[in-house]
Structure formats: C-alpha cells, structure tokens
Design a protein around this motif. Structure first.
Motif, mmCIF file in Angstrom:
data_model
loop_
_atom_site.group_PDB
_atom_site.id
_atom_site.type_symbol
_atom_site.label_atom_id
_atom_site.label_comp_id
_atom_site.label_asym_id
_atom_site.label_seq_id
_atom_site.Cartn_x
_atom_site.Cartn_y
_atom_site.Cartn_z
ATOM 1 N N LEU A 1 0.753 -1.119 -0.007
ATOM 2 C CA LEU A 1 -0.086 -0.044 -0.037
ATOM 3 C C LEU A 1 0.943 1.331 -0.007
ATOM 4 C CD1 LEU A 1 -2.786 -1.004 2.435
ATOM 5 C CD2 LEU A 1 -3.041 -0.741 -0.078
ATOM 6 N N MET A 2 2.242 1.257 0.898
ATOM 7 C CA MET A 2 2.943 2.577 0.797
ATOM 8 C C MET A 2 3.478 2.618 -0.627
ATOM 9 S SD MET A 2 5.933 3.459 3.441
ATOM 10 C CE MET A 2 5.180 2.645 4.661
ATOM 11 N N SER A 3 3.966 1.712 -1.106
ATOM 12 C CA SER A 3 4.567 1.807 -2.430
ATOM 13 C C SER A 3 3.549 2.291 -3.331
ATOM 14 C CB SER A 3 5.321 0.541 -2.966
ATOM 15 O OG SER A 3 4.311 -0.462 -3.293
ATOM 16 N N THR A 4 2.345 1.982 -3.233
ATOM 17 C CA THR A 4 1.314 2.356 -4.306
ATOM 18 C C THR A 4 0.985 3.932 -3.989
ATOM 19 O OG1 THR A 4 0.360 0.007 -4.398
ATOM 20 C CG2 THR A 4 -1.071 2.000 -5.031
ATOM 21 N N LEU A 5 0.892 4.211 -2.776
ATOM 22 C CA LEU A 5 0.754 5.691 -2.449
ATOM 23 C C LEU A 5 1.789 6.474 -3.093
ATOM 24 C CD1 LEU A 5 -0.438 5.403 1.372
ATOM 25 C CD2 LEU A 5 -1.863 6.276 -0.691
ATOM 26 N N LEU A 6 3.082 6.167 -2.656
ATOM 27 C CA LEU A 6 4.090 7.100 -3.232
ATOM 28 C C LEU A 6 4.174 6.983 -4.725
ATOM 29 C CD1 LEU A 6 6.888 5.642 -0.831
ATOM 30 C CD2 LEU A 6 5.978 7.922 -0.702
ATOM 31 N N PHE A 7 4.047 5.732 -5.497
ATOM 32 C CA PHE A 7 4.149 6.049 -6.757
ATOM 33 C C PHE A 7 2.880 6.746 -7.472
ATOM 34 C CE2 PHE A 7 3.117 4.020 -11.014
ATOM 35 C CZ PHE A 7 4.473 4.256 -11.866
ATOM 36 N N VAL A 8 1.802 6.780 -6.924
ATOM 37 C CA VAL A 8 0.484 7.503 -7.518
ATOM 38 C C VAL A 8 1.038 9.014 -7.274
ATOM 39 C CG1 VAL A 8 -1.436 8.266 -6.834
ATOM 40 C CG2 VAL A 8 -1.284 5.892 -7.147
ATOM 41 N N GLU A 9 1.644 9.394 -6.096
ATOM 42 C CA GLU A 9 2.173 10.783 -5.766
ATOM 43 C C GLU A 9 3.223 11.147 -6.818
ATOM 44 O OE1 GLU A 9 2.253 14.440 -3.977
ATOM 45 O OE2 GLU A 9 0.658 12.791 -3.912
ATOM 46 N N VAL A 10 4.058 10.235 -7.191
ATOM 47 C CA VAL A 10 5.124 10.761 -8.077
ATOM 48 C C VAL A 10 4.591 10.863 -9.542
ATOM 49 C CG1 VAL A 10 7.041 9.736 -9.468
ATOM 50 C CG2 VAL A 10 6.926 9.314 -6.917
ATOM 51 N N LEU A 11 3.447 10.127 -9.931
ATOM 52 C CA LEU A 11 2.661 10.362 -11.162
ATOM 53 C C LEU A 11 2.064 11.621 -10.982
ATOM 54 C CD1 LEU A 11 1.317 6.827 -11.757
ATOM 55 C CD2 LEU A 11 3.113 7.896 -12.867
ATOM 56 N N ARG A 12 1.443 12.153 -9.871
ATOM 57 C CA ARG A 12 0.513 13.298 -9.844
ATOM 58 C C ARG A 12 1.487 14.621 -9.850
ATOM 59 N NH1 ARG A 12 -3.361 11.925 -4.699
ATOM 60 N NH2 ARG A 12 -4.679 10.643 -5.875
ATOM 61 N N GLN A 13 2.876 14.313 -9.442
ATOM 62 C CA GLN A 13 3.695 15.481 -9.263
ATOM 63 C C GLN A 13 4.320 15.718 -10.901
ATOM 64 O OE1 GLN A 13 6.541 15.150 -6.325
ATOM 65 N NE2 GLN A 13 5.368 15.161 -4.725
ATOM 66 N N ARG A 14 4.235 14.612 -11.590
ATOM 67 C CA ARG A 14 4.535 14.619 -12.908
ATOM 68 C C ARG A 14 3.488 15.016 -13.739
ATOM 69 N NH1 ARG A 14 9.787 11.358 -14.193
ATOM 70 N NH2 ARG A 14 10.474 11.380 -12.181
ATOM 71 N N GLY A 15 2.409 15.199 -13.282
ATOM 72 C CA GLY A 15 1.105 15.899 -13.928
ATOM 73 C C GLY A 15 0.272 14.681 -14.789
ATOM 74 N N VAL A 16 0.529 13.357 -14.189
ATOM 75 C CA VAL A 16 -0.343 12.401 -14.897
ATOM 76 C C VAL A 16 -1.511 12.161 -13.855
ATOM 77 C CG1 VAL A 16 -0.292 10.087 -15.334
ATOM 78 C CG2 VAL A 16 1.586 11.310 -15.645
ATOM 79 N N ALA A 17 -2.590 12.031 -14.294
ATOM 80 C CA ALA A 17 -4.080 11.837 -13.271
ATOM 81 C C ALA A 17 -3.847 10.367 -12.983
ATOM 82 C CB ALA A 17 -5.069 11.858 -14.135
ATOM 83 N N ALA A 18 -3.892 10.441 -11.713
ATOM 84 C CA ALA A 18 -3.460 8.926 -11.080
ATOM 85 C C ALA A 18 -4.482 9.041 -9.815
ATOM 86 C CB ALA A 18 -2.145 8.610 -10.862
ATOM 87 N N ALA A 19 -4.877 7.724 -9.505
ATOM 88 C CA ALA A 19 -5.750 7.435 -8.419
ATOM 89 C C ALA A 19 -5.324 6.208 -7.888
ATOM 90 C CB ALA A 19 -7.421 7.618 -8.506
#
Length: 56
Positions: A38-56
């Motif tokens: 779960l933690m790795s998923t949260l962190l990966f989604v945050e990286v995508l969001r910071q790069r402008g990718v819509a992720a949930a």
C-alpha cells in the motif's frame, strides 16, 4: 497529505513488528506485507501526480 498517510503506515508497521517479535503468524506476515504494498502504491501515485499524470 501523503506524508501523514505514510507516517501512519510506518507507525502501524512498527506496531505490527513489535507484535511479530512476540509471536508470528501467517496473518501478521500478510498484514505487514500489505502495508508495504500500500505504501509503495501511495508513493508511486504521488510521483505520477507530481509529473502531471492523472492517477488515483
């Protein structure tokens, strides 16, 4: 927001690790592993969001 969630998960992992020191079980091992996933998923989604990718 993400920092608070990661901090909460780290706290939960520490508590589970203490419990594992007293007695181990498959359920406890599964719960510890799931926290890492779960933690790795949260962190990966945050990286995508910071790069402008819509992720949930």
């Amino acid at each position: 927001m993400i920092r608070e969630e990661v901090d909460r998960m780290i706290h939960n992992i520490a508590m589970l690790a203490e419990a594992a020191g007293l007695a181990t079980s498959l359920a406890l091992t599964d719960e510890l592993v799931s926290h890492g996933e779960l933690m790795s998923t949260l962190l990966f989604v945050e990286v995508l969001r910071q790069r402008g990718v819509a992720a949930a």
